[in-house]
Design an enzyme around this catalytic site. Structure first.
Site, PDB file in Angstrom:
ATOM      1  N   ARG A 116      -3.324  -7.835  -1.012  1.00  0.00           N
ATOM      2  CA  ARG A 116      -3.407  -6.506  -0.393  1.00  0.00           C
ATOM      3  C   ARG A 116      -4.743  -5.875  -0.728  1.00  0.00           C
ATOM      4  O   ARG A 116      -5.431  -6.248  -1.681  1.00  0.00           O
ATOM      5  CB  ARG A 116      -2.282  -5.602  -0.910  1.00  0.00           C
ATOM      6  CG  ARG A 116      -2.368  -5.339  -2.391  1.00  0.00           C
ATOM      7  CD  ARG A 116      -1.634  -4.081  -2.814  1.00  0.00           C
ATOM      8  NE  ARG A 116      -1.667  -3.936  -4.268  1.00  0.00           N
ATOM      9  CZ  ARG A 116      -2.683  -3.460  -4.952  1.00  0.00           C
ATOM     10  NH1 ARG A 116      -3.792  -3.079  -4.325  1.00  0.00           N
ATOM     11  NH2 ARG A 116      -2.633  -3.362  -6.272  1.00  0.00           N
ATOM     12  N   GLY A 118      -7.090  -2.550  -1.951  1.00  0.00           N
ATOM     13  CA  GLY A 118      -6.942  -1.609  -3.044  1.00  0.00           C
ATOM     14  C   GLY A 118      -7.323  -2.221  -4.385  1.00  0.00           C
ATOM     15  O   GLY A 118      -7.903  -3.306  -4.468  1.00  0.00           O
ATOM     16  N   GLY A 204       2.743  -2.464   1.198  1.00  0.00           N
ATOM     17  CA  GLY A 204       3.243  -1.189   1.705  1.00  0.00           C
ATOM     18  C   GLY A 204       2.974  -0.010   0.798  1.00  0.00           C
ATOM     19  O   GLY A 204       1.833   0.255   0.444  1.00  0.00           O
ATOM     20  N   CYS A 222      -5.593   2.624  -9.279  1.00  0.00           N
ATOM     21  CA  CYS A 222      -6.328   2.635  -8.012  1.00  0.00           C
ATOM     22  C   CYS A 222      -7.816   2.909  -8.200  1.00  0.00           C
ATOM     23  O   CYS A 222      -8.496   3.349  -7.277  1.00  0.00           O
ATOM     24  CB  CYS A 222      -5.710   3.633  -7.038  1.00  0.00           C
ATOM     25  SG  CYS A 222      -3.979   3.289  -6.671  1.00  0.00           S
TER      26      CYS A 222
END
Length: 265
Positions: A116, A118, A204, A222
């Site tokens: 993903r 990030g 998600g 993050c």
């Protein structure tokens, strides 16, 4: 087709995709998400989205295997789109933009590399994860719109429980102002990280209900050091996971269309 990272002129969004963007779709990447979110992600098909809930924590490798298989089948047209609500045991995941220096305590929990977008994030008990496996060819092949609609889904869910969540154009996720901590202080209550394959989404959102917030201490969440993290309970709103699940389903259907559970079929 090989996977390629998409960037806009201003920032990197938390997704990875292997589709070639047209000039028209590239132009949507520079539109602010609050404007983009006024558009629709409803499906042009009549098939409802399967709604799955796991009652016990799911090991991360098992979740990855499930998503890989389900995304393949959705792309082939042999399985319905799917939302999967679950929790994980305590762990960290590293997105495609993760900076190794942001892993402050490497041996605190298991760390999983993931495709993903990030950076580093935490998953664990008390956090509701929703893995979102949708075919954007049935909806809108506009990734910024998809991210904005995920943010709206979270914001509307929070609003239903008297929490004001907000988006920020310079960073993805949903944020809560904390005047109790000082002027200009805000904490993150929900994270978003997605990946696409053949225009089918996976990974998600994660929404903090009652996780142990000290578990975030092993990473820079993050990659954003200047802001903290929060949860429903941290904000003074005790609530059960089933209550949140019910709201998530109601608000999802308003934005993405009808759902069904196997027992409902």
């Amino acid at each position: 087709m090989s996977e390629s990272r998409i960037q806009n002129p201003n920032r990197v969004l938390p997704f990875k995709v292997n589709e070639t963007l047209t000039k028209a779709s590239q132009s949507t990447m520079t539109t602010d998400r609050s404007t983009t979110a006024r558009q629709s992600m409803l499906s042009n098909h009549t098939d409802p989205v399967e709604w799955l809930i796991s009652d016990i924590p799911v090991p991360y490798p098992d979740a990855q295997s499930f998503m890989e298989d389900r995304v393949k089948r959705i792309a082939e047209g042999t399985e319905a789109e799917c939302i999967w609500l679950l929790e994980h045991p305590p762990l960290y995941t590293a997105g495609t933009s993760a900076n190794p220096q942001d892993l402050i305590i490497p041996d605190k929990f298991d760390v999983f590399e993931t495709g993903r977008g990030g950076e580093y994030t935490y998953h664990g008990p008390g956090q509701r994860i929703a893995y979102v496996m949708l075919d954007l060819k049935r909806r809108s092949q506009d990734i910024r719109l998809f991210v904005a609609t995920l943010e709206d889904w979270i914001i509307n869910t929070l609003e239903a429980h008297n929490i004001k969540g907000e988006r920020r154009e310079d960073r993805v996720g949903v944020w809560v102002e904390r005047p109790d901590k000082g002027q200009g202080v805000e904490d993150k209550i929900a994270a978003i990280g997605i990946r696409l394959r053949k225009w089918v989404t996976f990974h998600g959102i994660s929404l903090n209900i009652e996780p142990d917030l000290t578990h975030y201490s092993g990473i820079v969440p993050c990659g954003i050091a200047q802001h903290g993290v929060t949860s429903f309970v941290d904000l003074g709103y005790p609530i059960t996971m089933p209550e949140v699940d019910m709201t998530l389903r109601e608000e999802f259907e308003k934005l993405f269309g009808p759902t069904y559970r196997a027992k409902d079929a």
